[in-house]
Design a protein around this motif. Structure first.
Motif, PDB file in Angstrom:
ATOM      1  N   PHE A   1      -9.668   3.112  11.001  1.00 52.92           N
ATOM      2  CA  PHE A   1     -10.176   3.133   9.799  1.00 52.92           C
ATOM      3  C   PHE A   1     -10.807   1.629   9.668  1.00 52.92           C
ATOM      4  CE2 PHE A   1      -6.912   5.088   6.815  1.00 52.92           C
ATOM      5  CZ  PHE A   1      -6.192   5.307   7.938  1.00 52.92           C
TER       6      PHE A   1
ATOM      7  N   LEU B   1      -7.977  -5.696   0.976  1.00 53.87           N
ATOM      8  CA  LEU B   1      -8.138  -5.269   1.740  1.00 53.87           C
ATOM      9  C   LEU B   1      -8.440  -4.084   0.888  1.00 53.87           C
ATOM     10  CD1 LEU B   1      -8.520  -5.950   5.728  1.00 53.87           C
ATOM     11  CD2 LEU B   1      -9.471  -6.955   4.336  1.00 53.87           C
ATOM     12  N   VAL B   2      -9.553  -2.619   1.248  1.00 58.65           N
ATOM     13  CA  VAL B   2      -9.444  -1.826   0.489  1.00 58.65           C
ATOM     14  C   VAL B   2      -9.590  -0.499   1.194  1.00 58.65           C
ATOM     15  CG1 VAL B   2     -10.118   0.302  -1.285  1.00 58.65           C
ATOM     16  CG2 VAL B   2      -9.947  -2.310  -1.866  1.00 58.65           C
ATOM     17  N   PHE B   3      -8.998  -0.094   2.024  1.00 61.04           N
ATOM     18  CA  PHE B   3      -8.984   0.687   3.035  1.00 61.04           C
ATOM     19  C   PHE B   3      -9.809   2.508   2.852  1.00 61.04           C
ATOM     20  CE2 PHE B   3      -7.352  -1.381   6.199  1.00 61.04           C
ATOM     21  CZ  PHE B   3      -6.877  -2.510   6.022  1.00 61.04           C
TER      22      PHE B   3
ATOM     23  N   TYR C   1       1.044  -1.471   0.124  1.00 62.06           N
ATOM     24  CA  TYR C   1      -0.125   0.076   0.219  1.00 62.06           C
ATOM     25  C   TYR C   1       0.886   1.199  -0.560  1.00 62.06           C
ATOM     26  CZ  TYR C   1      -4.078  -2.882   1.646  1.00 62.06           C
ATOM     27  OH  TYR C   1      -4.723  -4.118   1.534  1.00 62.06           O
TER      28      TYR C   1
ATOM     29  N   TYR D   1      -4.781  -8.396   8.787  1.00 57.50           N
ATOM     30  CA  TYR D   1      -3.305  -7.925   8.427  1.00 57.50           C
ATOM     31  C   TYR D   1      -2.441  -7.251   9.150  1.00 57.50           C
ATOM     32  CZ  TYR D   1      -5.330  -7.560   3.775  1.00 57.50           C
ATOM     33  OH  TYR D   1      -6.233  -8.035   2.251  1.00 57.50           O
TER      34      TYR D   1
ATOM     35  N   ARG E   1     -16.941 -10.944  12.292  1.00 56.74           N
ATOM     36  CA  ARG E   1     -17.279 -11.760  11.049  1.00 56.74           C
ATOM     37  C   ARG E   1     -19.389 -11.285  10.576  1.00 56.74           C
ATOM     38  NH1 ARG E   1     -14.202 -14.583  13.766  1.00 56.74           N
ATOM     39  NH2 ARG E   1     -12.903 -16.681  12.165  1.00 56.74           N
TER      40      ARG E   1
ATOM     41  N   ASN F   1     -10.563 -15.140   7.672  1.00 58.74           N
ATOM     42  CA  ASN F   1     -11.605 -14.215   8.376  1.00 58.74           C
ATOM     43  C   ASN F   1     -10.287 -14.140   9.418  1.00 58.74           C
ATOM     44  OD1 ASN F   1     -14.132 -14.034   8.198  1.00 58.74           O
ATOM     45  ND2 ASN F   1     -14.401 -15.964   8.545  1.00 58.74           N
TER      46      ASN F   1
ATOM     47  N   GLN G   1     -13.313  -5.639   9.586  1.00 59.20           N
ATOM     48  CA  GLN G   1     -11.845  -5.006  10.002  1.00 59.20           C
ATOM     49  C   GLN G   1     -11.881  -4.108  10.672  1.00 59.20           C
ATOM     50  OE1 GLN G   1      -8.716  -7.844   8.913  1.00 59.20           O
ATOM     51  NE2 GLN G   1      -9.946  -8.375   7.432  1.00 59.20           N
TER      52      GLN G   1
ATOM     53  N   LEU H   1      -5.379   4.571   2.683  1.00 66.99           N
ATOM     54  CA  LEU H   1      -4.262   3.888   2.014  1.00 66.99           C
ATOM     55  C   LEU H   1      -4.703   3.566   0.768  1.00 66.99           C
ATOM     56  CD1 LEU H   1      -3.812   2.798   5.357  1.00 66.99           C
ATOM     57  CD2 LEU H   1      -2.624   1.576   4.602  1.00 66.99           C
TER      58      LEU H   1
ATOM     59  N   LEU I   1     -11.727  -8.020  14.277  1.00 63.18           N
ATOM     60  CA  LEU I   1     -12.527  -8.602  13.223  1.00 63.18           C
ATOM     61  C   LEU I   1     -13.468  -9.668  13.504  1.00 63.18           C
ATOM     62  CD1 LEU I   1     -11.206 -10.880  10.391  1.00 63.18           C
ATOM     63  CD2 LEU I   1     -13.017 -11.995  11.779  1.00 63.18           C
TER      64      LEU I   1
ATOM     65  N   ASN J   1     -16.381 -10.084   6.460  1.00 63.72           N
ATOM     66  CA  ASN J   1     -16.097 -10.152   7.439  1.00 63.72           C
ATOM     67  C   ASN J   1     -15.905  -8.621   7.438  1.00 63.72           C
ATOM     68  OD1 ASN J   1     -13.542  -9.469   7.521  1.00 63.72           O
ATOM     69  ND2 ASN J   1     -13.107 -11.550   7.068  1.00 63.72           N
TER      70      ASN J   1
ATOM     71  N   TYR K   1      -8.945  -1.191  12.258  1.00 62.34           N
ATOM     72  CA  TYR K   1      -7.798  -1.105  12.351  1.00 62.34           C
ATOM     73  C   TYR K   1      -7.354   0.091  13.189  1.00 62.34           C
ATOM     74  CZ  TYR K   1      -6.454  -4.939   9.080  1.00 62.34           C
ATOM     75  OH  TYR K   1      -6.903  -5.824   8.810  1.00 62.34           O
TER      76      TYR K   1
ATOM     77  N   HIS L   1      -3.734  -4.106  13.454  1.00 58.06           N
ATOM     78  CA  HIS L   1      -5.635  -5.145  13.403  1.00 58.06           C
ATOM     79  C   HIS L   1      -6.103  -4.725  15.082  1.00 58.06           C
ATOM     80  CE1 HIS L   1      -8.267  -8.430  13.655  1.00 58.06           C
ATOM     81  NE2 HIS L   1      -8.551  -7.628  12.909  1.00 58.06           N
TER      82      HIS L   1
END
Lengths: 112, 112
Positions: free
Chosen positions: B88, B100-102, A35, A101, B50, A98, B33, A43, B48, B31, B35, B45
């Motif tokens: 995030f 993952l796209v933030f 990223y 990162y 689900r 699940n 997440q 990001l 998370l 899920n 951060y 992290h």
């Protein structure tokens, strides 16, 4: 030490030069990611890899090259650095599914 | 867009107060997440949750998930100055290709 390490921590390079950022993880995670983080953009995903020898483009791949010959390493190369690539670069790894990162501490790259 | 969108963009509270941040997303998830990023550091992290869970706790953190509204919230109770950071959310799962796209995050400032 176990974990994910990035090197170098800081790098200054000139426009047009090739530069490689290193990322190494010790968990044998399948997935690895690169990223970049810029003020005002959050990001953005550059490239990611699901396993050794499998890589795919993210949101902003232009100007970058990756390889993953070994599970634990995922280097990012800027083939011909431009000022717009001045940024903080983060590497991350995951087992996928699940699980969260794990991020490295980042490389702050300045292109002059 | 595959990213989560955090709201508010910035939040300033007094130490001891609770902080609530919200996240919305667009497609179905496996899920979601959360951060945290302290200034100049990599993301850490936090938790998370689900898609079949509605609420999850971790220490002073409480995360809720409403898949019908495609939204999640992160509550930090009894905040401390050390909670000052960017937060995030990131939706995850097969629809997101296990990457993952933030979004831009929520900047939390806790004043002592």
């Amino acid at each position: 030490d176990a974990g994910i390490t990035q090197s170098p921590r800081y790098k200054i390079t000139e426009t047009g030069r090739q530069v490689t950022l290193m990322c190494h993880q010790t968990w044998s995670h399948s997935y690895m990611f690169w990223y970049r983080q810029d003020l005002g953009h959050g990001l953005r995903l550059i490239y990611y890899s699901a396993a050794a020898d499998i890589t795919d483009k993210g949101e902003v791949p232009d100007g970058y090259v990756v390889s993953r010959s070994k599970t634990e390493n995922f280097p990012l190369t800027l083939e011909s650095a431009t000022r717009s690539q001045t940024s903080v670069y983060f590497c991350a790894s995951s087992d996928g599914g699940n699980y969260g990162y794990t991020f490295g501490s980042g490389t702050r790259l300045t292109v002059v | 867009s595959q990213q989560g969108e955090e709201d508010p963009q910035a939040l300033s509270i007094q130490e001891g107060e609770n902080a609530t941040m919200n996240c919305s997303y667009k497609t179905s998830i496996n899920n979601l997440q959360w951060y945290r990023q302290n200034s100049g550091r990599g993301l850490v992290h936090l938790i998370l949750i689900r898609s079949n869970e509605r609420e999850k706790h971790s220490g002073r953190l409480r995360v809720t998930l409403d898949t019908s509204k495609k939204s999640s919230s992160l509550l930090i109770t009894a905040s401390r100055a050390a909670d000052t950071a960017s937060y995030f959310c990131a939706p995850g799962g097969m629809e997101y290709g296990n990457k993952l796209v933030f979004g831009a995050g929520t900047i939390l400032r806790v004043k002592s």
